[in-house]
Design an enzyme around this catalytic site. Structure first.
Site, PDB file in Angstrom:
ATOM      1  CG  LEU A 173      -1.939  -1.087   1.378  1.00  0.00           C
ATOM      2  CD1 LEU A 173      -2.656  -0.968   2.723  1.00  0.00           C
ATOM      3  CD2 LEU A 173      -2.937  -1.064   0.236  1.00  0.00           C
ATOM      4  CG  ASP A 174       0.376   4.432  -2.833  1.00  0.00           C
ATOM      5  OD1 ASP A 174       1.160   3.617  -3.342  1.00  0.00           O
ATOM      6  OD2 ASP A 174      -0.480   5.068  -3.487  1.00  0.00           O
ATOM      7  CG  MET A 175       4.349   6.585   3.814  1.00  0.00           C
ATOM      8  SD  MET A 175       5.832   7.610   3.672  1.00  0.00           S
ATOM      9  CE  MET A 175       6.125   8.047   5.370  1.00  0.00           C
TER      10      MET A 175
END
Length: 574
Positions: free
Chosen positions: A421-423
């Site tokens: 997942l994106d940060m």
């Protein structure tokens, strides 16, 4: 040369109530300071009333529910269907007076100069400069190359050469087969001659030898005949093709020389009064050749003008004006950071000597944040990752979901990363603890049998109840980690959505990614061909908020050992 007074603008209203920033804006990740917003709004108001002086376009209003679009009628009209990045730099002059400078990226109306805007660092378009004359020479070579490439003799000679080669091959092969047949006949006759008396045998062998030589000469003469014709046409064709290659090489050399000359002409100051050209600035980067357009962005123009005119930089902001480009995501009146490929090396030099805000990307936002464990057995571990928490170690920050699990499970074969997942995105992540589990889960993700559901909130209130977005994507080579929509070179990306709730604050909806492209949901929401509304809090494609309103809410897959269907759901905190 522009004078200080021609580009230094005093504020139209008092700014005494605003506390100035202690340090200059970090240009690659920022929320514009109040004083920079004030300057930007004044420039936006000016752009509203400029009329036809510039030709930059406004964005259309897209109604996703009805799939129609309405073009606003503004005086600031479109040129080739694209907008422009503008910038403001709040400064103080030598007397301490507060004001601002304004700039635009690139050119407008094929001109570098417009009243009140700072000039370019180097004006390649001035009439007495070398750029125009050398470009004329390059254009002349390009014109000659176009004529040479379109010469009708080239395809005609190519076809003639191919026909000659085919005829030669056929005739030589026919004669070769006849020669083989006669050789076999001579072999039989030679064996029969061995039974004859000496005188007759020698006479017959002499005849056979003469016939053998004649066959060889005939084949040799036939090959020479065709070779002569082929070489004659080949020479004519080579002369044409060599001229094309000569012009290509000449154009390439002239272009390279001009580009290098331009790179040397763009010189940039910093707060320490040190000057470097583009060649020097990019020399120690991973891409020593500066990208095209380096130095033409608004931020370097603004800082260069300030340094050259003894103005103290206070705060910076850049914003987009007009409609979005086809592939990039740019929203009218929205603020954006400086680009990475062109501006980062240049501004890295130009900001030396200034007290600059810390790079927030070097600060670990996950410090002291717990990683919630949802499920664990011998094969897998499932976690709920908080927002602003890396899935895997980054370039500068090592703290991540993976490193936390490595510390918690030091004796397992893994943990193995299955997906990310994106940060900024919160939600459910599954990790494999064994190689066997990793192999099984990887197959499920590759075959797209894993069911994923995200929940997101957008500011837009008129989104249709359901729909799909099919927009191919690729990375932006000039501004990582941004992604582009690219119908020519992008990889397929499909997202479907269902609206969950709608109210005055916007729309909350479920997003289902059927492919797993980087930033897919964020780009599909923000792009004008998608939902045309960035996810709230998207610092890359929208505007900063307290967090990115995107959450991986549900994940469903088969257990790698038991094949049992596992489903996990964690409601979004927003």
């Amino acid at each position: 040369m522009y004078s200080t007074t021609s580009c230094f603008h005093a504020f139209n209203q008092p700014a005494d109530h605003i506390t100035l920033p202690e340090r200059f804006t970090f240009p690659f990740f920022y929320q514009p300071h109040e004083i920079a917003v004030m300057a930007a709004k004044e420039v936006m108001n000016q752009l509203e009333h400029i009329g036809d002086s510039f030709q930059v376009s406004y964005p259309p209003q897209v109604n996703c529910a009805s799939n129609t679009s309405q073009q606003h009628d503004h005086t600031f009209e479109a040129k080739q269907g694209s907008g422009k990045m503008f910038g403001v730099l709040v400064v103080k002059d030598a007397s301490g007076q507060l004001g601002y400078l304004k700039a635009f990226s690139g050119k407008i109306n094929d001109s570098n100069h417009h009243q009140g805007f700072v000039p370019p660092v180097f004006d390649m378009l001035k009439n007495d400069g070398y750029f125009r004359s050398e470009m004329e020479r390059i254009n002349t070579v390009s014109s000659d190359l176009k004529v040479a490439q379109s010469d009708i003799a080239i395809p005609e000679l190519s076809q003639q050469l191919q026909q000659l080669q085919q005829h030669a091959q056929q005739e030589v092969e026919t004669l070769r087969l006849e020669t083989v047949k006669r050789r076999a006949d001579r072999k039989s006759r030679r064996e029969e001659a061995n039974q004859l008396p000496t005188v007759e045998r020698e006479k017959e062998l002499e005849i056979l030898g003469t016939e053998s030589v004649a066959d060889k000469n005939q084949l040799k003469h036939l090959k020479n005949h065709w070779q002569s014709q082929i070489e004659s046409v080949q020479q004519l064709l080579d002369a044409k093709l060599n001229e094309v290659e000569r012009l290509k090489q000449l154009r390439a050399n002239l272009s390279h020389q001009l580009q290098h000359k331009l790179f040397k002409s763009y010189r940039f100051l910093n707060a320490n009064r040190e000057s470097k050209d583009l060649i020097e600035i990019f020399a120690n980067t991973t891409s020593p050749v500066p990208p095209a357009g380096s130095g033409e962005c608004a931020a370097p123009k603004l800082l260069q003008y300030a340094y050259a005119n003894q103005l103290q930089p206070i705060a910076l902001a850049e914003f987009w004006w007009g409609i979005s480009p086809k592939s990039e995501i740019r929203k009218h009146k929205q603020y954006y950071p400086a680009c990475q490929s062109k501006c980062q090396p240049i501004l890295g030099h130009m900001l030396q000597g200034l007290s600059v805000d810390e790079n927030p990307l070097l600060i670990n936002p996950a410090q002291n944040k717990p990683l919630e464990l949802l499920y664990q057995d011998d094969a897998i571990v499932v976690v709920n990752k908080p927002a602003n928490f890396l899935s895997v170690p980054g370039r500068h920050i090592k703290d991540s979901a993976l490193t936390r699990l490595e510390a918690d499970f030091p004796d397992c074969e893994g943990p193995f990363v299955i997906h990310r997942l994106d940060m900024a995105t919160s939600g459910i992540l599954v990790f494999a603890l064994t190689r066997r589990a990793n192999k099984s889960l990887q197959k499920q993700f590759i075959s797209r049998s894993v069911k994923k559901r995200y929940v997101a909130k957008l500011a837009r209130k008129d989104i249709a109840a359901t729909g799909k977005i099919d927009l191919p994507m690729r990375g932006d080579p000039y501004d990582r980690p941004r992604q582009l929509v690219c119908h020519e070179h992008g990889k397929s990306a499909l997202t479907t959505w269902q609206v969950k709730t709608q109210d005055e604050s916007g729309t909350t909806l479920y997003l289902h990614p059927h492919t797993g492209r980087t930033h897919q949901l964020r780009v599909h929401c923000a792009h004008h061909e998608g939902l045309d509304s960035p996810i709230i809090g998207d610092t890359l494609y929208g505007e900063p908020e307290k967090r990115l309103y995107l959450h991986a809410e549900s994940l469903c897959f088969k257990h790698p050992y038991t094949n049992e269907t596992l489903q996990f759901q964690v409601d979004a905190e927003f």
